[in-house]
Design an enzyme around this catalytic site. Structure first.
Site, short mmCIF file in Angstrom:
data_model
loop_
_atom_site.label_atom_id
_atom_site.label_comp_id
_atom_site.label_asym_id
_atom_site.label_seq_id
_atom_site.Cartn_x
_atom_site.Cartn_y
_atom_site.Cartn_z
N THR A 14 0.82 -1.21 0.00
CA THR A 14 0.00 0.00 0.00
C THR A 14 0.85 1.26 0.00
O THR A 14 0.49 2.27 -0.61
CB THR A 14 -0.95 0.00 1.22
OG1 THR A 14 -1.79 -1.14 1.15
CG2 THR A 14 -1.81 1.25 1.25
N THR A 84 1.27 -4.66 4.29
CA THR A 84 1.00 -5.04 5.67
C THR A 84 0.34 -6.41 5.82
O THR A 84 0.37 -6.98 6.90
CB THR A 84 0.12 -3.98 6.36
OG1 THR A 84 -1.10 -3.84 5.63
CG2 THR A 84 0.84 -2.64 6.43
N ASP A 85 -0.27 -6.94 4.75
CA ASP A 85 -1.01 -8.20 4.89
C ASP A 85 -0.13 -9.34 5.36
O ASP A 85 -0.55 -10.17 6.18
CB ASP A 85 -1.69 -8.58 3.57
CG ASP A 85 -2.95 -7.78 3.30
OD1 ASP A 85 -3.35 -6.98 4.18
OD2 ASP A 85 -3.55 -7.95 2.23
#
Length: 324
Positions: A14, A84-85
């Site tokens: 992101t 971040t996942d």
């Protein structure tokens, strides 16, 4: 130490994404443009991908890139920008092989790069500060988001949208960043890990299976049939199965497929407390309790151990210090 001696490795996520004409937010910001916001001068773009698309081979590629930077004695620390996942898994894998006192800091963003209130630039600036800070040495791999410093061993993404998305259940952050100041308040336990060469392609298949009301164990049977070499059970409460799950775990152990038991609870360790078909019966059957590790990290740890020590019993012995 100065920021010029921190290497920044970019991988996408992101923090490197913008809305696309064809719809959705997609990775689009090249490494040099991204890192320029933090004033870094040493930048390497490793890949440009969303972290939900990463494979074990990609994670190993990031590990190799980190170790290549640390081979330069003039580098004081490394920053990795990452989606971040799966950030917590890649950071934990780095921590498992990191035999160096210089910090490796993972960071990312919850809001894309074109958002008027994008958090990526601030997170990246904080990460560079931490990577350059003498206080952060010997902490291993770290996750820095929202001004908080988390040890990779403990960090997990705890919120889908909040800017301080990461938490360290049962431990809390190991420090914080306040403007230009880096404060370390605790130091994580780091059991002996692995040599990078031991991991090979990290291709030892380990599956995660959740327990839930009425689970009959069919997923475990399917994993066994698919060739799983290990299994992580995301069990109920302190580490309890359903009757069907207990039956299938016994079948796995009988076939020398090691089973780690984590809890589906956000906080607290897995422990073999209950009889009458509970966690104590899992332990009696030969399952191993993962203690404080949550399922994704338990899976990564077991996969690494089975890659390094193909004998299941030897692999379980190898990971025992990590389960305390």
């Amino acid at each position: 130490m100065t920021e010029a001696r921190v290497s920044v490795l970019t991988t996408g996520g992101t923090i490197a994404s913008r809305p696309a004409p064809e719809g959705g937010v997609r990775v689009a910001v090249r490494g040099g443009e991204l890192a320029a916001s933090a004033g870094a001068t040493r930048v390497r773009e490793v890949m440009l991908a969303h972290s939900f698309n990463l494979t074990p081979a990609d994670a190993l590629r990031i590990v190799s890139a980190v170790l290549a930077e640390l081979a330069d004695p003039d580098v004081d620390g490394v920053v990795v920008t990452h989606g971040t996942d799966t950030m917590e898994e890649t950071a934990y894998l780095v921590d498992l092989v990191l035999d160096d006192e210089r910090p490796v800091v993972f960071t990312g963003a919850q809001r894309h790069a074109s958002a008027p209130d994008a958090d990526g630039p601030g997170n990246l600036a904080d990460a560079v500060r931490v990577a350059a800070a003498p206080e952060a040495r010997s902490l291993g791999a770290l996750v820095v988001m929202g001004g908080r410093i988390h040890a990779a061993r403990y960090a997990t993404k705890a919120h889908t949208l909040a800017l301080d998305a990461f938490a360290s259940p049962g431990h809390g952050p190991v420090g914080r960043v306040t403007e230009d100041r880096v404060e370390v308040t605790s130091r994580p336990s780091r059991p002996p890990g692995f040599r990078p060469a031991e991991l090979g392609d990290l291709d030892a298949r380990v599956d995660i299976v959740p327990a839930y009301l009425g689970a009959d164990g069919v997923q475990i049977a399917a994993c066994r049939a698919a060739g799983a070499r290990g299994l992580v059970l995301q069990a109920l409460g302190t580490g309890n199965p359903t009757p069907g799950v207990l039956r299938e775990v016994r079948a796995c152990v009988a076939e020398r497929i090691p089973v780690l038991v984590a809890s589906r609870c956000f906080d607290g360790p897995s422990l073999p407390v209950y009889g009458a078909g509970g966690g104590a019966d899992l332990a009696e059957a030969g399952a191993v309790f993962a203690g404080p590790l949550q399922a994704p990290k338990a899976r990564l740890l077991l996969s690494a151990a089975l890659s390094a020590a193909p004998d299941p019993a030897a692999a379980v012995r190898r990971i025992a210090p990590h389960l305390r």
